[in-house]
Structure formats: structure tokens, C-alpha cells
Design a protein around this motif. Structure first.
Motif, PDB file in Angstrom:
ATOM      1  N   ASP A 502       0.771  -1.413  -0.024  1.00 48.24           N
ATOM      2  CA  ASP A 502       0.114   0.379   0.387  1.00 48.24           C
ATOM      3  C   ASP A 502       0.939   1.603   0.286  1.00 48.24           C
ATOM      4  O   ASP A 502       1.203   1.891   1.002  1.00 48.24           O
ATOM      5  CB  ASP A 502      -0.635   0.505   1.277  1.00 48.24           C
ATOM      6  CG  ASP A 502      -2.284   0.968   1.235  1.00 48.24           C
ATOM      7  OD1 ASP A 502      -3.079   1.313   2.159  1.00 48.24           O
ATOM      8  OD2 ASP A 502      -2.213   1.476   0.076  1.00 48.24           O
ATOM      9  N   VAL A 504       1.993   5.192  -1.178  1.00 45.59           N
ATOM     10  CA  VAL A 504       1.209   6.552  -1.914  1.00 45.59           C
ATOM     11  C   VAL A 504       2.377   6.947  -2.579  1.00 45.59           C
ATOM     12  O   VAL A 504       3.671   7.528  -1.863  1.00 45.59           O
ATOM     13  CB  VAL A 504       1.007   7.555  -0.371  1.00 45.59           C
ATOM     14  CG1 VAL A 504       0.590   8.258  -1.363  1.00 45.59           C
ATOM     15  CG2 VAL A 504      -0.157   6.579   0.725  1.00 45.59           C
ATOM     16  N   ARG A 521       5.794   7.029  -0.473  1.00 45.51           N
ATOM     17  CA  ARG A 521       5.595   6.865   1.330  1.00 45.51           C
ATOM     18  C   ARG A 521       4.821   5.819   1.359  1.00 45.51           C
ATOM     19  O   ARG A 521       3.444   4.966   1.103  1.00 45.51           O
ATOM     20  CB  ARG A 521       5.159   8.496   1.566  1.00 45.51           C
ATOM     21  CG  ARG A 521       5.972   9.685   1.377  1.00 45.51           C
ATOM     22  CD  ARG A 521       5.339  10.585   1.901  1.00 45.51           C
ATOM     23  NE  ARG A 521       6.691  11.792   1.463  1.00 45.51           N
ATOM     24  CZ  ARG A 521       6.532  13.366   1.683  1.00 45.51           C
ATOM     25  NH1 ARG A 521       5.218  13.827   2.271  1.00 45.51           N
ATOM     26  NH2 ARG A 521       7.057  14.512   1.441  1.00 45.51           N
ATOM     27  N   THR A 522       5.046   5.427   2.716  1.00 40.96           N
ATOM     28  CA  THR A 522       3.918   4.725   3.512  1.00 40.96           C
ATOM     29  C   THR A 522       2.719   5.413   3.572  1.00 40.96           C
ATOM     30  O   THR A 522       2.037   6.612   4.071  1.00 40.96           O
ATOM     31  CB  THR A 522       4.385   4.014   4.440  1.00 40.96           C
ATOM     32  OG1 THR A 522       4.376   5.427   5.406  1.00 40.96           O
ATOM     33  CG2 THR A 522       5.501   3.509   4.404  1.00 40.96           C
ATOM     34  N   PRO A 523       1.589   5.390   4.305  1.00 42.93           N
ATOM     35  CA  PRO A 523       0.250   5.418   4.338  1.00 42.93           C
ATOM     36  C   PRO A 523       0.458   6.294   5.623  1.00 42.93           C
ATOM     37  O   PRO A 523      -0.644   7.546   5.381  1.00 42.93           O
ATOM     38  CB  PRO A 523      -0.603   4.737   4.929  1.00 42.93           C
ATOM     39  CG  PRO A 523      -0.093   3.534   3.722  1.00 42.93           C
ATOM     40  CD  PRO A 523       0.921   3.792   3.893  1.00 42.93           C
ATOM     41  N   ASP A 524       1.111   6.549   6.333  1.00 44.84           N
ATOM     42  CA  ASP A 524       1.468   7.184   7.294  1.00 44.84           C
ATOM     43  C   ASP A 524       2.437   8.143   7.347  1.00 44.84           C
ATOM     44  O   ASP A 524       2.690   9.222   8.012  1.00 44.84           O
ATOM     45  CB  ASP A 524       1.881   6.512   9.133  1.00 44.84           C
ATOM     46  CG  ASP A 524       2.514   6.444   8.579  1.00 44.84           C
ATOM     47  OD1 ASP A 524       3.317   6.184   7.451  1.00 44.84           O
ATOM     48  OD2 ASP A 524       3.215   4.773   9.539  1.00 44.84           O
ATOM     49  N   ARG A 687      -2.773   6.892  -4.264  1.00 46.06           N
ATOM     50  CA  ARG A 687      -2.546   5.579  -3.466  1.00 46.06           C
ATOM     51  C   ARG A 687      -2.246   4.371  -4.547  1.00 46.06           C
ATOM     52  O   ARG A 687      -3.076   4.445  -4.974  1.00 46.06           O
ATOM     53  CB  ARG A 687      -3.848   5.455  -2.437  1.00 46.06           C
ATOM     54  CG  ARG A 687      -3.401   3.977  -1.815  1.00 46.06           C
ATOM     55  CD  ARG A 687      -4.556   3.424  -0.735  1.00 46.06           C
ATOM     56  NE  ARG A 687      -4.400   4.770   0.076  1.00 46.06           N
ATOM     57  CZ  ARG A 687      -3.531   5.136   1.359  1.00 46.06           C
ATOM     58  NH1 ARG A 687      -2.813   4.062   1.663  1.00 46.06           N
ATOM     59  NH2 ARG A 687      -3.775   5.977   1.959  1.00 46.06           N
ATOM     60  N   ALA A 689      -3.130   0.939  -4.272  1.00 45.74           N
ATOM     61  CA  ALA A 689      -3.774  -0.177  -3.991  1.00 45.74           C
ATOM     62  C   ALA A 689      -4.238  -0.999  -5.143  1.00 45.74           C
ATOM     63  O   ALA A 689      -3.775  -1.034  -5.574  1.00 45.74           O
ATOM     64  CB  ALA A 689      -5.267   0.596  -3.333  1.00 45.74           C
TER      65      ALA A 689
END
Length: 695
Positions: A502, A504, A521-524, A687, A689
Motif C-alpha cells: 500500500d 502512496v 511514502r507509506t500511508p502514515d 495510492r 492499492a
């Protein structure tokens, strides 16, 4: 090519038609008395010898054009020439005498044809199997003796006992059947030696040699019954045999390069001929056993069985040698464990159906100190002891392999992540126990990385790569057990079963608002490292026209020895051009990893990927000062707070003076104008996904 083939076909047809016409005309005079000298001249001199002469000329011509089989065809040509001389001598010199002698001068010519005929099978074998093994030659001996036993018992038995009293006549009567027996034995040897390599030319020439026996038997039977006359069925067999020689010549293909006969012949096509020969020998013995004395057929059958026993013993010895060679090819010489090849084969067989498995990669901590301090012999003893300990802590179905140096790998069939971690912890506990080597007690640690299938990959290469990343992560943490740093990320599957993280993609736009790059980047909001980006490659839709993606190198990526190769291979599998990815050296990289970072960046650039150095202004000044870091871009991170404009200006001036290029990244909606520097600002995020493609 087509024209040449058509030309050869055109030149063959007249020869075939001429041969057929000569045979057809000769058939009109078979087995009937000649009405006069003219008819004798036509049938017994011209037509009887025309096809053999044609066959001899064609064989000699073919021998001149085929260097690989020159001796074979020339031997056939010489044999037919001698037979023709014998035929003419018999009709023109012997027959006109009031009492034709036996043996006559014609018999000398006919018997002289046998030596070149004996050479034909030998030349055929040498041209197709120049490096035949001892087993191959034993097969030839078995085939020759079996054919000789059968022929002597059921074909030539009556002719081997001559009623003549003249020693010369007795010798002549025995010479023909014995020579035919040897000739047929050599034919059997050809099939036994070549086995599955028998081609059309071999078949036809062996048929010609067998046809010589048939013609001689028919003529001998007619002479024994007192019914032989020139032009009988035996003479027709000679003419037909010559016609078969013509067919063999005109249909002979260009010989291919010879190949060595297999040293160990275990397929049914190889063992079928020796088994059949043994059965024939046993049948001969069953027939001859009740008769008084030992006949030639019985002696040949006994020799065939003896050669078969020798062949069996030799084959068993070669099989043992082959088994040992295969064992050594799959075994590590020092420890006796499996090697990389054996691990790959076992893993491929287990992973192909998609079954679960665990893979552990172990690297000894402190081995170099033992090897350097106590000597290589002590290091070898340590590796052998470690290998034995690891083997004792595994299940019988597990595969322990030494990959090289102090690196070991373990394949755990059927293991999930929990079982793999439990096994890794157990092996770590075994490895940290004291070891006695060279009269000293030493302690070594271990860094163990683990990966599981199908989550971390479906091939041994991908699993080892994931376990390698975990091993370096464990080494960076002081040893112990660790998984691939990307393993905790969610890994949903697309319909084809490809893993996707996942990820981004945060666009970076220039002052005009056009996309200039994208940051993974990561979702956070944390930077997505190289492993996470690699897993998401099939879903990111990276093409030549798209802005490049910036990804951050983790400490494990920097410490890994195969990071550049693994990334290049992943890009190749995903169809992503290397220039679409820029690898960024992070700002918080530990100082001891900087030399490895320089090597990694150089390797990435050599493979066509972009490289960058990330950091604050002061870190950029420190890195760029030595001018040794092989990066394409120096990246100024201006996000998260204000940076003095003077510091930025000095950093840009220094990097530009060193020949570098500077890109500044900011999250300010109104980015500052920095001379000599490309300023990019962050925009919205896309994203990647499962089942979607980021653009």
C-alpha cells in the motif's frame, strides 16, 4: 537452399530409374537356361554386372564428396569392384572349361571382397561414435556373438560341414559361411554399439551386408543340390543387393557431427539390445545343449553370456561413479551439507505447486575473528561443527545448505511465519553455545533473516533476497533474528497473485504546477523504502513518460550485498525502465554505512537508476565536502520548518561548484526562489492499492 535440394533430387531420379530398368530387364532371364552365347553375354555378363558396377561407381563418388564417411563408401565400392571382377572371371574363364575347377580363380576375387566389407561396420561405428565407452564396445561384442550363435545354429549350420575331401575345396567351402558369419556378427555389433543412434544410412548399409549373406546361402543351397546355373535366384539376390546399395547412396544425408556415446547407458533403448541378445543366446544353448560336442553356435552363445556378465559389472561400476559425481555436485565439500545447487533444486520442486515454506539465511558473527586469529584450519573446524549442530536441530525434511563462506541457508517445507521464527530462534540458541576449536573455546553469534512463501516470494531467489534483507537488519541490530523490514506491511494480492504494498505516491511539482517527480511514502507519511516500492511495482504503472519515483534507501538496503542487482531484476520483471526510479540516500544513515552507501550508489548508477543524497542543509554540506559520494542529485529537504536562506544559498553554491545538481523539496504553498536550485513542492497523493495503478 530449396534450389540446391531440388537439384540433388533431380540428379538422383535418373539413377534410380536406370537401376530399376536394369533390374527389370534382368528379371526376364532369371532361372532359365541361356539359348546361346549372345543371351549369356547379355544376361550373365552385361546385365548381371551393370547394377554392381553402377553401385561401385556411385559409392566411390560419394566417398570423395563426404569426408566424414569417405572410408565407408570407398570400402563398399572396392568390395563391389572385386565382386564384379570375380563374376566376369567366372563367366568368361571358369565356365567355358570342360570341368570347371573348385575352387577357381573367381573364388579368390569373391573372397577378397570380404575384408573391405568387414571394414564397413567398423567405419560406420567410428564415424558416429568416435569416443565410444568400454560399455559400448562390450555391447558390440555381445551383439556380434549373439548374431553369430543364431546364424551358426539355424542358418549356416549345414554349410559348415563340407563333404569334400580335397583340403583346398574344404577350405573354400568353409571360407564362405565363416566369412558371412563374421560379417553378420559385425552387423549385430553395429546395432549394439550405436543403439538409438542408428540412422537411415546405417540401416541400408547393414541391409546390404545382410543381403550378401542371403545371396551366398541361396547359391550354396543350389550348389549343394546340384541345381546351380548362372542367372538363378542366388544371382538375382546379388543384383537386388547392388540395387539396394544404389538406394543407400542416393538417399544418404549429409552426415552430422559425431556425438560421443553415453558413458552410462541405462534407458530401455540402450539395454533392450543386450537383453535381446542374451535371450537369443539362451535359446541357442537350449537347442544345442542335448547335442554331443560343442558346436560353433554354442561357443558363441556362451561367449555372449560371458560378455554380458562383464558388461553388467562394468555398468554397475560406472553407475556408482556417476552417483558419486552427482552427490559431489550437490554437496558442500567442507561440511558435507547440501550446496546452493541442491537447495535450489529441492526448493524448486517444493515451491512449484505453490506450497508454503520458510527460508532462513544465517550469517555467523565473529567468524572472521576466529579465521584470522586461529587460522583457516580452525575456521574450517568451526564451520563443520556449526553445520553438524544446525543439522541436529532441524527436522529430517528440512534442507540445510552452506551457500559459501560462513553463510548457511535452511529450507523449511510447509512452515509458516510462526514455525519459521521458532526454528530460527532454536538455531540461534544452538549457534551461540561455546565451540572448542584448535584447543580454544570460542563463541560466535549469528544474524538470521527469515522469509516465508508465498508471502515473501514464490521462488528460492526471491525468498533468499527477502531473507537476506532480514539478515542484514538483524546484523544492524547486533545479531539475532529478523524478517525482511518490509514484511509487516500489508501485502494484498492482485488477481494474478503478485504482491503489492500500500504505497502512496506524493507528486512533486515545479513552480508552474507541472509534475516533476513523485515521492513514494507509506500511508502514515513515512518514506517508503526500496523493498516496499519493489513489491508495489506491478501496480504503479511506471512508464517512460511518467515522472520518476523517488524512493528512500533503508539501512538494510545499504548494507545488503545484492541490493542493486535485486532492484534491477525487479524492474526488468515489472517492465519498468530504470530511469523511472531515483534512489535517495536518507538523512539519518549511520556513519559506518557511508562507505557501503557510496558503493551502492555507484552500482545503482551503473544499472541506469537515478541516485540522490537527502538531508538537512548542514548534512549536505558535510557530505558534499569530500566530493566522493557518486550521486546524481543533492536533495535539500526544506519541509517541516524554516531554514535560513543564507545556509541554503551556501549549500547550493558548494554543491554546484563540485559539479552536482541541487533539488530542494518544500511543503510551502509559496516556495522560495533559490538561485541555482530546482525547487519542488508537494501536492496531492495517489495510492497504489490492489487492483489499481497509480498515475
Amino acid at each position: 537452399m530449396v534450389a540446391a535440394r531440388g537439384q540433388r533430387t533431380g540428379t538422383r531420379r535418373p539413377v534410380v530409374w536406370l537401376t530399376a530398368a536394369l533390374v527389370a530387364v534382368y528379371l526376364t532371364g532369371v532361372d532359365r537356361a541361356r539359348s546361346g552365347p549372345a543371351e549369356t553375354l547379355l544376361y550373365d555378363v552385361v546385365l548381371y554386372n551393370a547394377v554392381p558396377v553402377l553401385a561401385g561407381l556411385l559409392c566411390w563418388r560419394t566417398g570423395g564428396r563426404s569426408p566424414a564417411e569417405r572410408r565407408t563408401w570407398q570400402a563398399v565400392a572396392v568390395a563391389w569392384g572385386l565382386i564384379v571382377v570375380g563374376n566376369l572371371t567366372y563367366v568368361l574363364v571358369v565356365v567355358p572349361q570342360a570341368q570347371p575347377p573348385f575352387p577357381s580363380v573367381a573364388d579368390a576375387w569373391w573372397l577378397a571382397a570380404y575384408p573391405p566389407l568387414f571394414a564397413v561396420p567398423l567405419f560406420l561405428v567410428r564415424s558416429r561414435a568416435p569416443r565410444a565407452s568400454a560399455v559400448s564396445w562390450l555391447d558390440g561384442l555381445i551383439g556380434a556373438l549373439a548374431v553369430a550363435a543364431v546364424t551358426a545354429t539355424w542358418v549356416l549350420g549345414p554349410t559348415l560341414s563340407s563333404p569334400a575331401h580335397d583340403p583346398l575345396a574344404v577350405a573354400a567351402n568353409l571360407a564362405y559361411p565363416v566369412a558371412d558369419l563374421l560379417l553378420l556378427a559385425l552387423v549385430g555389433a553395429v546395432f549394439a554399439v550405436l543403439g538409438a543412434r542408428v540412422d537411415r544410412t546405417v540401416l541400408l548399409l547393414c541391409a546390404v551386408l545382410t543381403g550378401k549373406l542371403v545371396a551366398d546361402v541361396l547359391i550354396a543351397a543350389a550348389q549343394a543340390g546340384g541345381t546351380y546355373v548362372p542367372g538363378g535366384w542366388g544371382d538375382l539376390a546379388c543384383v537386388l543387393n547392388a540395387a539396394l546399395t544404389v538406394v543407400a547412396v542416393v538417399t544418404a544425408p549429409r552426415p552430422a557431427a559425431p556425438e560421443p556415446v553415453a558413458q552410462v547407458r541405462t534407458g530401455w533403448r540402450w539395454v533392450g539390445i543386450p537383453v535381446g541378445c542374451n535371450v537369443a543366446a539362451l535359446l541357442v544353448l537350449s537347442v544345442e545343449w542335448s547335442r554331443p560336442g560343442a558346436g560353433l553356435g554354442e561357443l558363441c552363445a556362451l561367449g555372449c553370456l560371458a560378455a554380458s556378465l562383464a558388461r553388467t559389472a562394468l555398468t554397475l561400476r560406472e553407475l556408482r561413479a556417476l552417483t558419486e559425481v552427482r552427490r559431489q555436485a550437490h554437496t558442500d565439500e567442507l561440511t558435507g551439507l547440501a550446496n546452493r545447487r541442491a537447495l535450489a533444486e529441492r526448493a524448486a520442486a517444493h515451491l512449484a505447486p505453490g506450497r508454503p515454506a520458510g527460508v532462513l539465511l544465517l550469517d555467523l558473527d565473529g567468524f572472521k575473528a576466529v579465521n584470522d586469529g586461529l587460522g583457516h584450519a580452525a575456521g574450517d573446524d568451526l564451520l563443520r561443527t556449526v553445520g553438524a549442530r544446525l543439522r541436529g536441530a532441524l527436522r529430517p525434511s528440512d534442507v540445510l545448505a552452506r551457500l559459501g563462506g560462513d553463510e548457511f541457508a535452511v529450507l523449511l517445507p510447509g512452515a509458516d511465519a510462526v514455525l519459521a521464527r521458532e526454528c530460527a530462534a532454536r538455531l540461534h540458541g544452538v549457534l551461540v553455545e561455546p565451540v572448542a576449536v584448535a584447543g580454544r573455546v570460542v563463541r560466535v553469534g549469528a544474524s538470521i533473516g527469515l522469509a516465508t512463501a508465498p508471502g515473501d516470494g514464490r521462488t528460492i531467489e526471491s525468498l533468499l533476497a527477502a531473507a537476506d534483507a532480514g539478515m542484514y537488519a538483524a546484523k544492524a541490530g547486533g545479531g539475532g533474528v529478523a524478517a525482511d523490514p518490509a514484511t509487516p506491511l500489508p501485502l494484498p494480492r492482485d488477481p494474478e497473485g503478485a504482491a503489492a504494498a500500500d504505497v502512496v505516491l506524493v507528486p512533486l511539482v515545479d513552480p508552474s504546477g507541472r509534475p516533476a517527480a513523485r515521492e513514494a511514502r507509506t500511508p502514515d507519511g513515512r518514506p517508503a523504502d526500496l523493498t516496499a516500492l519493489t513489491r508495489a511495482l506491478p501496480l504503479l504503472g511506471l512508464v517512460d513518460a511518467a515522472p520518476p519515483v523517488w524512493t528512500t534507501l533503508s539501512p538494510a538496503d545499504v548494507a545488503g550485498t545484492r541490493t542493486a542487482d535485486s532492484l534491477a531484476a525487479a524492474l526488468l520483471r515489472a517492465g519498468v525502465p530504470p530511469e523511472s526510479v531515483v534512489c535517495v540516500l536518507p538523512r539519518d544513515l549511520p556513519g559506518p554505512l557511508l562507505p557501503a552507501a557510496a558503493d551502492l550508489l555507484a552500482g545503482l548508477r551503473a544499472r541506469g537508476l537515478g541516485t540522490a543524497v537527502d538531508g538537512t542543509v548542514l548534512q549536505v554540506l558535510g557530505h558534499a565536502g569530500d566530493g566522493a559520494l557518486p550521486a546524481d542529485v543533492v536533495r535539500l529537504d526544506l519541509t517541516g520548518g524554516a531554514v535560513p536562506a543564507a545556509a541554503v544559498t551556501h549549500a547550493v553554491a558548494l554543491v554546484t561548484a563540485l559539479g552536482g545538481r541541487v533539488v530542494a523539496v518544500t511543503d510551502d504553498a509559496d516556495p522560495p526562489d533559490v538561485p541555482g536550485c530546482t525547487v519542488l513542492r508537494t501536492a496531492g497523493a495517489d495510492r497504489a492499492a490492489p487492483g489499481t495503478r497509480a498515475s
